[in-house]
Motif scaffolding. Structure first.
Motif, mmCIF file in Angstrom:
data_model
loop_
_atom_site.group_PDB
_atom_site.id
_atom_site.type_symbol
_atom_site.label_atom_id
_atom_site.label_comp_id
_atom_site.label_asym_id
_atom_site.label_seq_id
_atom_site.Cartn_x
_atom_site.Cartn_y
_atom_site.Cartn_z
ATOM 1 N N LEU A 90 3.631 2.584 8.311
ATOM 2 C CA LEU A 90 3.789 2.385 6.898
ATOM 3 C C LEU A 90 2.349 2.748 6.479
ATOM 4 N N LEU A 91 1.241 2.496 7.081
ATOM 5 C CA LEU A 91 0.018 2.760 6.749
ATOM 6 C C LEU A 91 -0.107 4.449 6.805
ATOM 7 N N ALA A 92 0.483 4.914 7.880
ATOM 8 C CA ALA A 92 0.433 6.294 7.976
ATOM 9 C C ALA A 92 0.989 7.012 6.621
ATOM 10 N N GLU A 93 2.101 6.492 6.387
ATOM 11 C CA GLU A 93 2.920 6.923 5.406
ATOM 12 C C GLU A 93 2.025 6.942 4.101
ATOM 13 N N ALA A 94 1.276 5.724 3.882
ATOM 14 C CA ALA A 94 0.694 5.469 2.756
ATOM 15 C C ALA A 94 -0.519 6.341 2.702
ATOM 16 N N LEU A 150 0.993 -1.201 0.030
ATOM 17 C CA LEU A 150 -0.082 0.008 0.108
ATOM 18 C C LEU A 150 0.770 1.370 0.119
ATOM 19 N N ARG A 151 1.900 1.096 0.911
ATOM 20 C CA ARG A 151 2.737 2.309 0.764
ATOM 21 C C ARG A 151 3.565 2.645 -0.486
ATOM 22 N N ALA A 152 3.953 1.394 -1.382
ATOM 23 C CA ALA A 152 4.456 1.704 -2.575
ATOM 24 C C ALA A 152 3.419 2.371 -3.518
ATOM 25 N N LEU A 153 2.333 1.676 -3.508
ATOM 26 C CA LEU A 153 1.176 2.105 -4.451
ATOM 27 C C LEU A 153 0.827 3.458 -4.184
ATOM 28 N N ALA A 154 0.939 3.762 -2.972
ATOM 29 C CA ALA A 154 0.678 5.201 -2.647
ATOM 30 C C ALA A 154 1.633 6.256 -3.039
ATOM 31 N N GLY A 155 2.980 5.754 -3.165
ATOM 32 C CA GLY A 155 3.872 6.574 -3.861
ATOM 33 C C GLY A 155 3.602 6.997 -5.234
ATOM 34 N N PHE A 156 2.927 5.996 -5.831
ATOM 35 C CA PHE A 156 2.698 6.089 -7.254
ATOM 36 C C PHE A 156 1.258 6.651 -7.591
ATOM 37 N N GLY A 157 0.596 6.868 -6.559
ATOM 38 C CA GLY A 157 -0.786 7.646 -6.628
ATOM 39 C C GLY A 157 -1.686 6.593 -7.209
ATOM 40 N N GLU A 158 -1.616 5.506 -6.957
ATOM 41 C CA GLU A 158 -2.429 4.509 -7.571
ATOM 42 C C GLU A 158 -4.011 4.556 -6.883
ATOM 43 N N PRO A 159 -4.791 5.167 -7.661
ATOM 44 C CA PRO A 159 -6.314 5.341 -7.081
ATOM 45 C C PRO A 159 -6.879 3.773 -6.891
ATOM 46 N N ARG A 160 -6.296 2.827 -7.146
ATOM 47 C CA ARG A 160 -7.093 1.325 -6.884
ATOM 48 C C ARG A 160 -6.689 0.994 -5.592
ATOM 49 N N ALA A 161 -5.576 1.759 -4.999
ATOM 50 C CA ALA A 161 -5.324 1.422 -3.605
ATOM 51 C C ALA A 161 -5.953 2.168 -2.461
ATOM 52 N N VAL A 162 -6.721 3.076 -3.248
ATOM 53 C CA VAL A 162 -7.559 3.813 -1.975
ATOM 54 C C VAL A 162 -8.503 3.226 -1.036
ATOM 55 N N GLN A 163 -9.259 2.067 -1.640
ATOM 56 C CA GLN A 163 -10.130 1.549 -0.700
ATOM 57 C C GLN A 163 -9.500 0.538 -0.025
ATOM 58 N N PRO A 164 -8.527 -0.467 -0.554
ATOM 59 C CA PRO A 164 -7.834 -1.295 0.295
ATOM 60 C C PRO A 164 -7.101 -0.590 1.441
#
Length: 272
Positions: free
Chosen positions: A252-256, A221-235
Motif C-alpha cells: 500500500l505504501l509503495a502504491e501511495a 495514505l494510498r487514498a490521499l495519494a490518489g487525490f494528489g493531496e500535498p498534506r499527505a507527503v510528510q506522513p
C-alpha cells in the motif's frame, strides 16, 4: 478451485459439483463451516437461474439464521459469474444479471425484520455485490450496529455505492472514525474505491494517517495519494522511513508513493 473438475464425495461416489442439483448444493453448503461454505455457494452463484433464486428465497424465510445467512450469500452474487467454453470463469456485469433487482428486493424485505448480527452482515455484503442504491438507507441505519462485523460489512457495501450516492459517501466517511480498526481500514479503502474527491473525504482520510492501525494508516495514505493531496507527503515520508509491519502495508505504501510522486512531483518523494 476448478470449476469443471471440483467434486463432492457422496454415498453414491464422487460427483461433479457443477452438475449437482440445487438442493444438494445447498445441503453441502450447510454441512460445512462458514470458511468452507464459499466452495459450494460459488456453484450456486454460477447457476444464476430461477430455481436457485427460489431456493434462496426459501432460505431467507427460514427460522434458522444460518440458513437465512446462506440465502443472503446466494442472492448477492446469483449469476455473477459464467464459464467460457474452455471452463474459465468470467464475471457477468451487474446490469446483465437477471435476478439483480428481485434479489435486492428480497434482501430489503429480509433486512426490515432481521435481528441476527451474522445475517445482517451477510445482507450488507450482498447489498455491496448488488450495488443496489435502494439499500443505502438500511446500510446507513446499520453503520452504528454494536457488532463490528456488521459495521465492517456495511463499510464494504457502501464502497460501490458511494461513487454516485451522497448519503452512502457520508456514511462511509463517518465509518473512518469507527472504534474498530477493521472498519476504519475498509472505510478508507472504500473511499479510495469510490474516488469522490471532496473536502470532507480528504479531511477524514488525513485524520487517519496517524491511526494506531498500520493498515488503516496505509489505506488512508494510498487514498490521499490518489487525490494528489500535498498534506499527505510528510506522513508518507515518515511511514516509509519505518520498516512496514506486513507485506500488505508495504504494498500500500509503495502504491501511495508512486501515486503521490506522480501527482505532486514533490522532491521528498522523487529522491535526488
Amino acid at each position: 478451485m476448478s470449476w469443471t473438475a471440483a467434486t463432492l464425495v457422496t454415498d453414491g461416489g464422487e460427483v461433479l459439483l457443477r452438475g449437482l442439483p440445487v438442493a444438494d448444493l445447498v445441503a453441502a453448503a450447510l454441512a460445512v463451516d462458514a470458511d468452507s461454505r464459499p466452495e459450494y455457494t460459488a456453484f450456486l452463484h454460477l447457476r444464476g437461474d430461477r430455481e436457485t433464486f427460489e431456493a434462496a428465497r426459501s432460505l431467507c424465510a427460514d427460522a434458522d439464521p444460518v440458513r437465512r445467512e446462506l440465502g443472503a450469500d446466494i442472492l448477492g452474487q446469483l449469476g455473477a459469474v459464467t464459464l467460457t467454453a474452455q471452463g474459465a470463469a468470467v464475471a457477468v456485469p451487474r446490469e446483465q444479471r437477471p435476478f439483480r433487482t428481485p434479489a435486492g428486493t428480497l434482501l430489503l424485505e429480509l433486512a426490515a425484520t432481521e435481528t441476527d448480527a451474522g445475517v445482517r452482515a451477510a445482507i450488507a455484503v450482498a447489498f455491496g455485490h448488488l450495488a443496489d442504491p435502494r439499500a443505502v438507507a438500511t446500510l446507513g441505519a446499520w453503520r452504528t450496529h454494536p457488532d463490528a462485523e456488521v459495521r465492517r460489512s456495511v463499510a464494504i457495501a457502501l464502497a460501490p455505492l458511494a461513487g454516485a450516492d451522497d448519503d452512502a459517501l457520508r456514511y462511509l466517511v463517518a465509518l473512518t472514525a469507527d472504534p474498530d480498526a477493521g472498519v476504519r481500514d475498509w472505510s478508507c479503502f472504500g473511499l479510495y474505491q469510490a474516488g469522490r474527491d471532496t473536502a470532507q473525504v480528504r479531511e477524514a482520510l488525513l485524520a487517519r494517517v496517524g491511526d494506531d492501525d498500520a493498515v488503516t494508516r496505509a489505506e488512508a495514505l494510498r487514498a490521499l495519494a490518489g487525490f494528489g493531496e500535498p498534506r499527505a507527503v510528510q506522513p508518507l515520508v515518515d511511514a516509509l522511513a519505518t520498516a512496514p509491519e506486513t507485506d500488505e502495508v508495504a504494498g500500500l505504501l509503495a502504491e501511495a508513493l508512486s501515486l503521490l510522486a506522480d501527482r505532486t512531483g514533490d522532491p521528498r518523494l522523487t529522491g535526488p
